[in-house]
Write a protein that holds these residues in place. Structure first.
Motif, PDB file in Angstrom:
ATOM      1  N   ALA A  86       0.803  -1.219   0.000  1.00  0.00           N
ATOM      2  CA  ALA A  86       0.000   0.000   0.000  1.00  0.00           C
ATOM      3  C   ALA A  86       0.839   1.274   0.000  1.00  0.00           C
ATOM      4  O   ALA A  86       0.671   2.160   0.832  1.00  0.00           O
ATOM      5  N   CYS A 134       2.331   4.487  -2.587  1.00  0.00           N
ATOM      6  CA  CYS A 134       2.112   5.139  -3.878  1.00  0.00           C
ATOM      7  C   CYS A 134       3.454   5.324  -4.576  1.00  0.00           C
ATOM      8  O   CYS A 134       4.328   6.033  -4.072  1.00  0.00           O
ATOM      9  N   ASN A 139       4.207   7.053  -7.140  1.00  0.00           N
ATOM     10  CA  ASN A 139       4.505   8.387  -7.664  1.00  0.00           C
ATOM     11  C   ASN A 139       4.773   9.407  -6.554  1.00  0.00           C
ATOM     12  O   ASN A 139       4.957  10.570  -6.833  1.00  0.00           O
ATOM     13  N   LEU A 140       4.776   8.947  -5.295  1.00  0.00           N
ATOM     14  CA  LEU A 140       5.118   9.844  -4.198  1.00  0.00           C
ATOM     15  C   LEU A 140       6.453   9.432  -3.594  1.00  0.00           C
ATOM     16  O   LEU A 140       6.872   8.279  -3.731  1.00  0.00           O
ATOM     17  N   LEU A 172       1.104   9.800   4.414  1.00  0.00           N
ATOM     18  CA  LEU A 172      -0.095   9.824   3.583  1.00  0.00           C
ATOM     19  C   LEU A 172      -1.359   9.681   4.426  1.00  0.00           C
ATOM     20  O   LEU A 172      -1.495   8.759   5.228  1.00  0.00           O
ATOM     21  N   LEU A 210       0.972  22.370   3.820  1.00  0.00           N
ATOM     22  CA  LEU A 210       1.662  21.195   4.331  1.00  0.00           C
ATOM     23  C   LEU A 210       2.966  21.607   5.013  1.00  0.00           C
ATOM     24  O   LEU A 210       3.696  22.453   4.504  1.00  0.00           O
ATOM     25  N   ALA A 241       8.890   4.564  -6.274  1.00  0.00           N
ATOM     26  CA  ALA A 241       9.067   3.740  -7.471  1.00  0.00           C
ATOM     27  C   ALA A 241      10.516   3.325  -7.665  1.00  0.00           C
ATOM     28  O   ALA A 241      10.801   2.277  -8.239  1.00  0.00           O
ATOM     29  N   SER A 242      11.451   4.146  -7.193  1.00  0.00           N
ATOM     30  CA  SER A 242      12.860   3.860  -7.429  1.00  0.00           C
ATOM     31  C   SER A 242      13.437   2.939  -6.360  1.00  0.00           C
ATOM     32  O   SER A 242      14.627   2.637  -6.391  1.00  0.00           O
ATOM     33  N   ASN A 277       0.629  21.371  -4.868  1.00  0.00           N
ATOM     34  CA  ASN A 277       1.937  21.082  -4.261  1.00  0.00           C
ATOM     35  C   ASN A 277       2.006  21.330  -2.769  1.00  0.00           C
ATOM     36  O   ASN A 277       2.863  20.764  -2.100  1.00  0.00           O
ATOM     37  N   ALA A 324      -2.792  19.412   1.604  1.00  0.00           N
ATOM     38  CA  ALA A 324      -3.070  17.986   1.778  1.00  0.00           C
ATOM     39  C   ALA A 324      -3.981  17.498   0.658  1.00  0.00           C
ATOM     40  O   ALA A 324      -3.832  16.378   0.169  1.00  0.00           O
ATOM     41  N   ARG A 366      -1.903  16.655  -2.331  1.00  0.00           N
ATOM     42  CA  ARG A 366      -1.168  15.421  -2.063  1.00  0.00           C
ATOM     43  C   ARG A 366      -2.071  14.206  -2.257  1.00  0.00           C
ATOM     44  O   ARG A 366      -1.674  13.195  -2.836  1.00  0.00           O
ATOM     45  N   HIS A 367      -3.329  14.342  -1.801  1.00  0.00           N
ATOM     46  CA  HIS A 367      -4.260  13.220  -1.912  1.00  0.00           C
ATOM     47  C   HIS A 367      -4.659  12.969  -3.359  1.00  0.00           C
ATOM     48  O   HIS A 367      -4.881  11.822  -3.744  1.00  0.00           O
ATOM     49  N   TYR A 420      -2.659  13.327  -5.948  1.00  0.00           N
ATOM     50  CA  TYR A 420      -1.558  12.523  -6.493  1.00  0.00           C
ATOM     51  C   TYR A 420      -1.628  11.093  -5.968  1.00  0.00           C
ATOM     52  O   TYR A 420      -1.383  10.133  -6.700  1.00  0.00           O
ATOM     53  N   ALA A 421      -1.956  10.937  -4.691  1.00  0.00           N
ATOM     54  CA  ALA A 421      -1.977   9.598  -4.089  1.00  0.00           C
ATOM     55  C   ALA A 421      -3.046   8.734  -4.733  1.00  0.00           C
ATOM     56  O   ALA A 421      -2.792   7.575  -5.085  1.00  0.00           O
ATOM     57  N   GLY A 478      -4.281   9.114  -7.673  1.00  0.00           N
ATOM     58  CA  GLY A 478      -3.847   8.839  -9.042  1.00  0.00           C
ATOM     59  C   GLY A 478      -2.752   7.783  -9.094  1.00  0.00           C
ATOM     60  O   GLY A 478      -2.647   7.028 -10.049  1.00  0.00           O
ATOM     61  N   GLY A 479      -1.929   7.730  -8.073  1.00  0.00           N
ATOM     62  CA  GLY A 479      -0.811   6.779  -8.077  1.00  0.00           C
ATOM     63  C   GLY A 479      -1.227   5.394  -7.641  1.00  0.00           C
ATOM     64  O   GLY A 479      -0.826   4.402  -8.259  1.00  0.00           O
ATOM     65  N   ASN A 480      -2.035   5.280  -6.580  1.00  0.00           N
ATOM     66  CA  ASN A 480      -2.439   3.971  -6.079  1.00  0.00           C
ATOM     67  C   ASN A 480      -3.701   4.167  -5.248  1.00  0.00           C
ATOM     68  O   ASN A 480      -3.637   4.564  -4.094  1.00  0.00           O
ATOM     69  N   ALA A 526      -3.972   2.181  -1.959  1.00  0.00           N
ATOM     70  CA  ALA A 526      -3.116   2.708  -0.894  1.00  0.00           C
ATOM     71  C   ALA A 526      -3.730   3.960  -0.297  1.00  0.00           C
ATOM     72  O   ALA A 526      -3.717   4.157   0.915  1.00  0.00           O
ATOM     73  N   ALA A 527      -4.295   4.810  -1.157  1.00  0.00           N
ATOM     74  CA  ALA A 527      -4.920   6.033  -0.667  1.00  0.00           C
ATOM     75  C   ALA A 527      -6.106   5.695   0.223  1.00  0.00           C
ATOM     76  O   ALA A 527      -6.299   6.299   1.272  1.00  0.00           O
ATOM     77  N   GLY A 541      -1.441  10.071 -12.089  1.00  0.00           N
ATOM     78  CA  GLY A 541      -0.380  10.161 -11.091  1.00  0.00           C
ATOM     79  C   GLY A 541       0.733  11.140 -11.399  1.00  0.00           C
ATOM     80  O   GLY A 541       1.543  11.437 -10.537  1.00  0.00           O
ATOM     81  N   LYS A 542       0.793  11.643 -12.638  1.00  0.00           N
ATOM     82  CA  LYS A 542       1.902  12.525 -12.982  1.00  0.00           C
ATOM     83  C   LYS A 542       1.373  13.705 -13.793  1.00  0.00           C
ATOM     84  O   LYS A 542       0.721  13.502 -14.824  1.00  0.00           O
ATOM     85  N   LEU A 554      12.088   4.682 -11.998  1.00  0.00           N
ATOM     86  CA  LEU A 554      11.668   6.012 -11.575  1.00  0.00           C
ATOM     87  C   LEU A 554      10.164   6.110 -11.421  1.00  0.00           C
ATOM     88  O   LEU A 554       9.657   7.031 -10.834  1.00  0.00           O
ATOM     89  N   ARG A 555       9.486   5.167 -12.013  1.00  0.00           N
ATOM     90  CA  ARG A 555       8.028   5.184 -11.837  1.00  0.00           C
ATOM     91  C   ARG A 555       7.541   3.795 -11.508  1.00  0.00           C
ATOM     92  O   ARG A 555       7.949   2.844 -12.109  1.00  0.00           O
TER      93      ARG A 555
END
Lengths: 263, 421
Positions: A91, A93, A95-96, A104, A114, A143-144, B281, B284, B287-288, B290-291, B293-295, B298-299, B362-363, B420-421
């Motif tokens: 769980a 992300c 991209n973070l 999170l 923030l 991701a890295s 940027n 919160a 941030r959410h 992006y979260a 969008g990414g997973n 997980a969010a 996510g990006k 990287l992704r």
């Protein structure tokens, strides 16, 4: 070892429709110790953990935290007690970055902005306190990271929240030898800093390498909960596959299901 | 300053990022090679296109044409900014074009037929955008229809609503001076243009320095002064050049009517871009986004209300479409059944993607929409100056969009390989 368990459940029952998954399960977790929860597929390990974390409500049984009876109806209840779970699928992300993932859903803020500085500092301190050397920058994208590094981040995320109980669902299943060693070392340090750690694993080497206690489940029952030093490798395997081993485990004539499988 | 950082936190096991301009450059080069190209393709594309059109048609570089670029890019850029939010979740809003048309029609009908004051009309248009966004978000999130289908239906339905509002093919003029000032007549006096640039550069510098001091003060790796200087310098040089050129006389007959100064729309879009960048940027909520969008899972486990985030991006998307519609109505001085139609939606999606926002979620950043919108405007403008066929123009623009999407997909693969992704 402490006399009172930090978290204890007694006589837990849980059914999904007609299927009884947990029968009168007793389970105790002690601070400063790693408790391994072992058992074959379908023995009820994951269900027990989900009951502990409030994802599944229990049908009957008692739940004690720090010696006091408590009720846990939702993951939020468990989290407020300080019970954190590190899931198998992590769980995180991709991209973070590390800091963003660790905070999170619980971001620190100054007003509406923030508070990145505080978050980055706390994340660094947490990783440092766990002596993590594998994650070089907390501003790296997840991701890295390698599998072991991700596991480290997931564990550190659980630790960050002043958790007292950290439950890990097969944390080493997808890891290589060196990474596994790193994660096990991390679990040990976690216990040494006073956390109660539960390790679900199929790997006997991992279990014996790191745990103080071993709890073996068999067909929805707790076959035995013993000190790791009191049992051998072979005895644990017997507990997992047959529910008993010599003096240990379920009574030979306990139930039809045990007898049935044992024959 | 790195010495301070390591001195205040000597026990840290986490490696502090080495801070120097050359390391930054090296890190950036490594990221680009790894497939994280950011806005590089858009910037390079913009330079190549400008040089190409400038050589083919020297009038491309005239001051009047430079000012035109901003007014041409404005509506599409506004819509694209909203689409960035939608794309960040890996969703799509195909109805954004005609949603902007519907909102523009609401504005025009209120102004022209009901003689409402301009601020009431603008508010009504924006509210219309919010309502459309809530509707789309509800259908996608709560009912569970894929956003592609919901917004495809919206694409057709809003076209119909627009036709009904403008009563089948009539053209509603928009002559309100305040609305016309937005993207047609409004120019900032030259002195105000310079003053605003100074304020912007000073504000940016202050923000950078405060951030740097906060980080260094707590023993965290801070950007080196040289990097801050390069950032501030770049903003000052580009902004200064733009304000200088826009402040030159660009009227064909200066004695009759002087035309000079930064178009008001530059200020409006600049403020909107700063606002959304801040939201994405520094809050919160961003941030959410992006979260999710990414997973998404997980969010959800982190306690984020995923449905609320998903609805909110469609609301932002449609509201920015309304802003785009208002800008378009201002530029055309009218609203007709084709406002927000034909290429508007595709150009807006193209702008976001060309700028570097990923279609996979996510990006993405707000500056992507600005850069991509500039690329789109340059193509439209340059092709217009070359006098080429509409057919060639569409084919070329389609090719550019495909190229951008291809770069996105390939860089994603490459980034996956480089981790990287």
């Amino acid at each position: 070892m402490t006399a009172t368990p930090l978290l204890e459940v007694r006589g837990i029952n849980k059914s999904f429709g007609p299927v009884q998954v947990l029968r009168d399960v007793d389970f105790a977790i002690y601070p400063g110790e790693v408790t391994a929860l072992v058992g074959d597929n379908g023995a009820g390990k994951s269900t027990l953990v989900k009951c502990l974390s409030g994802i599944h409500p229990i049908d009957s049984g008692e739940y004690y935290f720090d010696g006091n009876p408590v009720t846990v109806h939702s993951p939020r209840d468990a989290a407020s007690l300080g019970v954190e779970i590190v899931y198998q699928d992590l769980a995180l992300c991709d991209n973070l970055d590390v800091v963003q993932n660790m905070f999170l859903g619980r971001e620190r803020r100054n007003g509406i902005v923030l508070d990145e500085v505080t978050m980055e500092q706390l994340a660094s301190e947490t990783l440092t306190s766990l002596s993590v050397r594998t994650v070089t920058s907390v501003r790296q994208l997840v991701a890295s990271l390698s599998g072991g590094q991700r596991q480290t981040v997931a564990i550190a995320k659980a630790v960050l929240w002043n958790s007292k109980v950290v439950i890990l669902d097969e944390p080493t299943a997808a890891l290589g030898v060196a990474q596994t060693a790193n994660v096990l070392e991390l679990l040990r340090r976690l216990a040494d800093t006073g956390h109660a750690v539960v390790l679900i694993s199929h790997n006997m080497n991992d279990v014996f390498a790191v745990s103080d206690r071993i709890a073996a489940m068999y067909l929805g029952r707790m076959a035995a909960q013993v000190k790791a030093t009191d049992v051998t490798h072979a005895q644990v395997v017997e507990l997992i596959t047959a529910g008993r081993s010599g003096e240990l485990g379920l009574a030979p004539s306990g139930t039809e299901s045990v007898n049935g499988v044992e024959s | 300053m790195s010495a301070v950082a390591s001195a205040t936190q000597p026990s840290s096991e986490i490696e502090q990022r080495p801070a120097s301009l050359s390391t930054y450059t090296r890190n950036y080069a490594a990221r680009v090679r790894g497939g994280d190209m950011g806005s590089l393709p858009a910037v390079l594309g913009l330079i190549v296109l400008c040089l190409g059109f400038g050589i083919a048609r020297p009038v491309f570089f005239s001051t009047i044409n430079f000012a035109n670029l901003f007014t041409q890019a404005a509506a599409i850029t506004a819509i694209a900014m909203g689409l960035v939010f939608v794309l960040l979740l890996g969703e799509i809003d195909l109805s954004a074009g005609f949603a902007s048309g519907v909102c523009a029609a609401v504005l025009a009908v209120l102004l022209t037929k009901h003689h409402a004051p301009w601020y009431v009309a603008i508010l009504a248009a924006l509210v219309t955008g919010v309502v459309i966004g809530v509707l789309i978000g509800f259908l996608v999130t709560k009912v569970g229809i894929p956003s592609f289908v919901v917004t495809l239906a919206g694409f057709l339905a809003f076209q119909g609503v627009l036709l009904l509002l403008v009563e089948s093919g009539k053209n509603i003029p928009v002559t309100d001076p305040a609305i016309m000032a937005i993207n047609a007549t409004g120019k900032l006096p030259p002195a105000v243009g310079w003053a605003l640039l100074v304020v912007a550069v000073a504000g940016f510098t202050a923000a950078q320095l405060v951030r740097r001091r906060n980080r260094a003060g707590r023993g965290l790796a801070a950007d080196p002064l040289s990097v801050v200087a390069v950032r501030v310098g770049t903003l000052a040089v580009i902004g200064g050049a733009a304000v200088y050129v826009l402040n030159l006389e660009r009227s064909i007959n200066p004695i009759a009517a002087s035309v000079r100064g930064v178009p008001v729309i530059v200020l409006i879009l600049g403020l909107i871009a700063v606002l959304w960048t801040f939201v994405l940027n520094r809050t919160a909520y961003g941030r959410h986004v992006y979260a999710v969008g990414g997973n998404r899972e997980a969010a959800r486990r982190a306690g984020i209300n995923v449905d609320r985030i998903r609805i909110s991006v469609f609301v932002i998307g449609s509201t920015m479409a309304a802003v785009g519609g208002i800008i378009a109505a201002s530029r055309a001085n009218s609203v007709d059944p084709n406002t927000g139609g034909s290429t508007v939606l595709l150009y807006a999606v193209g702008a976001a993607v060309i700028g570097g926002t990923s279609l996979f979620g996510g990006k993405g950043r707000i500056v992507d929409a600005v850069l991509g919108g500039a690329v789109m405007a340059v193509i439209e403008n340059g092709m217009g100056l070359m006098g080429v066929d509409a057919g060639i123009k569409y084919a070329f623009t389609g090719g550019v969009l495909l190229l951008a999407a291809g770069v996105d997909a390939l860089s994603r693969r490459r980034a996956a390989a480089a981790g990287l992704r």
